[in-house]
Design an enzyme around this catalytic site. Structure first.
Site, PDB file in Angstrom:
ATOM      1  N   SER A 578       3.902   7.048  -4.117  1.00  0.00           N
ATOM      2  CA  SER A 578       4.323   5.878  -3.836  1.00  0.00           C
ATOM      3  C   SER A 578       5.910   6.282  -3.632  1.00  0.00           C
ATOM      4  CB  SER A 578       4.404   4.769  -5.233  1.00  0.00           C
ATOM      5  OG  SER A 578       4.667   3.828  -5.066  1.00  0.00           O
ATOM      6  N   ASP A 663      -3.867  -1.243   0.215  1.00  0.00           N
ATOM      7  CA  ASP A 663      -2.765  -1.086  -0.698  1.00  0.00           C
ATOM      8  C   ASP A 663      -1.844  -2.304  -0.380  1.00  0.00           C
ATOM      9  OD1 ASP A 663      -0.438  -0.283  -1.846  1.00  0.00           O
ATOM     10  OD2 ASP A 663      -0.830   1.825  -1.446  1.00  0.00           O
ATOM     11  N   HIS A 698      -3.213   0.573  -3.799  1.00  0.00           N
ATOM     12  CA  HIS A 698      -2.190   1.504  -4.211  1.00  0.00           C
ATOM     13  C   HIS A 698      -2.747   2.246  -5.667  1.00  0.00           C
ATOM     14  CE1 HIS A 698       1.796   2.623  -4.000  1.00  0.00           C
ATOM     15  NE2 HIS A 698       1.827   2.459  -5.271  1.00  0.00           N
TER      16      HIS A 698
END
Length: 726
Positions: A578, A663, A698
């Site tokens: 991330s 995501d 995600h």
């Protein structure tokens, strides 16, 4: 189509205890290779002009158009994009085919260490004992409770049953009405963190007709047992922007809007005090907070503001007796302090210090009890737990022995008790829960996460030290490896960091990591700036116009590990996800020769284009983290490090990049564009693969076992580069 040489692992002699491979082994391995055609993304030059600067983006076409953004999901994407993502997945499968056996070994090894019929530590709340348990072979938990004093189990959420037939299944929060009769729980079957609330009458096991769509997955009951407050998301940006009041038996369309956050840089949240007497609405951004409160017994009354928002003023609230207790950075308390204020007079003028600000300790949180106050602090980068008696007769810290560890407050829902429950873990110690008697200082171990098999924590050793960054900052490093391993230039070492949002990466235990350690890897965490390990200033010096400190800290730690012969450039690896994936993108641009391989998970790499587009998730309320590129000063600075914008014609290390099609935090086109541009420009024959999970977002796959398929892929990528085949 360009060609790439991907080396097979044939005839490598591997020392499994030390995971060291000599140059002769490498030469033998590299004699055999296969040729695989790489995907080549089509190029369509889009000219992006900002602040009189012209950027040519050949892969801008992969992102969603304005029309597609208004659709309900990424299903609106073009066939060209889907074809490209599928071609990358096919290429990854071929490129890693020779590691299939290794991946299977790793997956079986990791999952075999996890107790299948695991049961969580029970906790008591409002007349019931709550716990979760897994049955053998199940990816999802049963959520259970028993009346205190009874042995009759009630399964109030059967997640295995609810997940049947779904490629993704995620549970948000679940919460009972005060009378314990109505359950509200949240379900996400897409993996974009847009939850639907369902309601169950647990007395007879029937589902109510009530259903709330597009919620955050977090709910708060009023004390009347029929009114529930929830957060609705902006359907496009997914920002938590509205709080509604729902009354059981009514339609969602009839719900009353009680609060709307109109400032697009703020998110809103809801919560309830430990006393269960008050409900709170939080409106929050990076540098500011505003909290509203309401008596939980009067859900139809008006919400009151505790302290109006001010820039650079942050606070959080709980309730005890006639006061609200507030953790805040008011009055220059950059490491935060604890204050209290009367419930009937809550403005900042009435705040009275309870725990003063300290320069040498970062005040992270607190827990209220009848006779004690427990404070979570961070000193010298490590978490501490401080116990203070209200009458001032005692003030002490709970003692811990590991050089690198983490200690967290656990479920402490009882107010009138001498027992404080906390969770302890270290790089060598599985998560362990204790009950600590705050008066006698005696403690009892209640549960430790079981590692199935012959695991012995004594077989591993950890250490902690500081590395001097180029500007003199002292960066903490936590490190673990197999006991007795000789560290030298041939030792493989995986360096991890995050370094954003003030999130501190604590040195915790991880079952899957044993598969690397047992094969001779060293695992290290660089506690770089951008987190809050060393206090709030550590965060301030790793964001906005100081963001490059995050990257140089990580690079400097890597160089130190090489210089001190923990490893060498040929055996040094990096991992981040991330915002930590942004870190990976930056370091391979800045110091590509320092790393043999890098894993960038769901990486935020297209900084300018993403932060310029206020119609996509996570943009507007992150301007105080990264900067607003519409301000030229921030634009120029962000452009100087944005990984996508700084890809050059040069050699890069071996790269594994992962993403999720659904995501909602880092849109899949960011890593896809990055990989396409790297393929176009890089001058080496090193491995570059993109793994796009077409079913998840995600957080990756749902279910407690399925996610380890991706872990096995990540580890196989690293081990393959070391010549380790099993």
């Amino acid at each position: 189509m360009r060609q790439i040489k991907l080396f097979l692992l044939l005839g490598a002699i591997v020392c499994f205890t030390s995971c060291q491979e000599n140059e002769d082994n490498k030469a033998e391995r590299n004699m055999t290779y296969m040729t695989i055609e790489q995907p080549v993304a089509k190029k369509k030059a889009d000219t992006l002009v900002e602040h009189d600067n012209k950027r040519i983006d050949n892969y801008f076409w992969m992102s969603l158009s304005d029309e597609q953004k208004n659709a309900e999901s990424p299903d609106a994407q073009t066939q060209d994009v889907l074809d490209y993502l599928n071609s990358e997945n096919a290429y990854t499968e071929k490129a890693m085919k020779h590691t299939d056996s290794l991946q299977n070994i790793l997956y079986q090894e990791i999952t075999s260490k996890i107790k299948e019929d695991e049961e969580s530590l029970p906790y008591n709340f409002n007349g019931y004992t709550y716990y979760t348990r897994y049955e053998k072979g199940s990816d999802y938990a049963l959520y259970c409770r028993k009346k205190i004093g009874s042995e009759e189990e009630e399964i109030y959420i059967n997640a295995p049953e609810l997940a049947k037939g779904k490629s993704y299944f995620g549970l948000g929060s679940s919460t009972f009405s005060v009378n314990n009769e109505i359950l509200a729980y949240a379900v996400d079957t897409i993996s974009r963190r847009q939850y639907t609330a369902h309601f169950k009458d647990v007395k007879n096991g029937t589902m109510l007709a009530d259903k709330l769509d597009n919620t955050s997955g977090s709910y708060v009951w009023a004390n009347d047992n029929k009114t529930l407050f929830y957060i609705a998301k902006d359907p496009q940006t997914l920002r938590n922007n509205k709080i509604y009041k729902h009354v059981l038996g009514t339609l969602q369309s009839e719900d009353e809007l009680v609060f709307e956050e109109t400032d697009e840089t703020f998110n809103c949240f809801i919560g309830k005090s430990k006393s269960r007497d008050y409900m709170f609405i939080y409106s929050s951004q990076t540098v500011s907070t505003e909290v509203r409160f309401l008596d939980a017994n009067t859900p139809n009354a008006d919400w009151q503001i505790i302290q109006p928002r001010e820039r650079d003023l942050k606070y959080s609230v709980d309730h005890y007796g006639d006061h609200f207790y507030i953790r805040t950075n008011a009055d220059g308390a950059e490491n935060y302090k604890l204050v209290k204020t009367p419930i009937d007079n809550t403005s900042m003028d009435n705040w009275e210090d309870v725990i003063a600000h300290r320069d040498d300790a970062f005040f992270q949180g607190f827990e209220l009890f009848k006779n004690h106050l427990v404070i979570s602090e961070r000193k010298d980068g490590l978490r501490t737990l401080r116990v203070k008696k209200w009458d001032g007769s005692d003030d002490h810290y709970i003692e811990f022995n590991d050089p690198a560890y983490a200690a967290y407050m656990s479920a402490n829902l009882d107010f009138d008790t001498e027992l404080f429950r906390y969770y302890y873990t270290s790089l060598t110690t599985p998560g362990t829960t204790y009950d600590y008697n705050m008066s006698t200082k005696e403690q009892k171990q209640l549960k430790q996460v079981e590692v199935v098999g012959d695991f012995d924590p004594g077989n591993y050793e950890s250490k902690r030290f500081f590395v001097s960054a180029r500007d003199g900052a002292q960066v903490p490093v936590s490190l673990v490896h197999k006991r007795g391993l000789t560290l030298n230039e041939n030792t493989p070492l995986l360096l991890y960091a995050y370094g954003s949002y003030g999130s501190s990466m604590d040195p915790t235990f991880n079952i899957s990591r044993l598969s690397l350690l047992d094969r001779g890897f060293v695992y290290a965490i660089a506690h770089i700036r951008g987190g809050q390990e060393m206090g709030y200033n550590w965060y301030e010096n790793g964001k906005l116009l100081n963001k490059k400190n995050t990257f140089t800290d990580f690079i400097d730690v890597g160089k130190y590990l090489v210089a001190e012969k923990y490893t060498s450039k040929d055996h040094l690896y990096a991992y981040g996800g991330s915002a930590g994936g942004l870190l990976m993108g930056a370091i391979v641009n800045m110091e590509p020769q320092l790393w043999n391989g890098v894993v960038a998970a769901v990486p935020f790499v297209d900084v300018i284009s993403t932060m310029w587009d206020e119609t996509i998730p996570l943009t507007t309320f992150e301007f105080d983290e990264w900067g607003n590129p519409k301000n030229k000063e921030y634009y120029d600075y962000m452009l100087s490090y944005s990984p996508y914008d700084n890809v050059e014609a040069k050699e890069y290390p071996n790269l594994l990049v992962t993403t999720g099609y659904w995501d909602s935090q880092v849109q899949y086109w960011e890593p896809a564009k990055w990989v396409a541009k790297l393929r176009e420009l890089k001058t080496d024959d090193n491995l570059l693969i993109l793994d796009c999970d077409m079913e998840s977002g995600h957080g990756g796959a749902s279910g407690r076992f399925k996610r380890y398929k991706k872990t096995a892929l990540n580890y196989a990528f690293l081990l393959d580069l070391e010549g380790i085949t099993e």
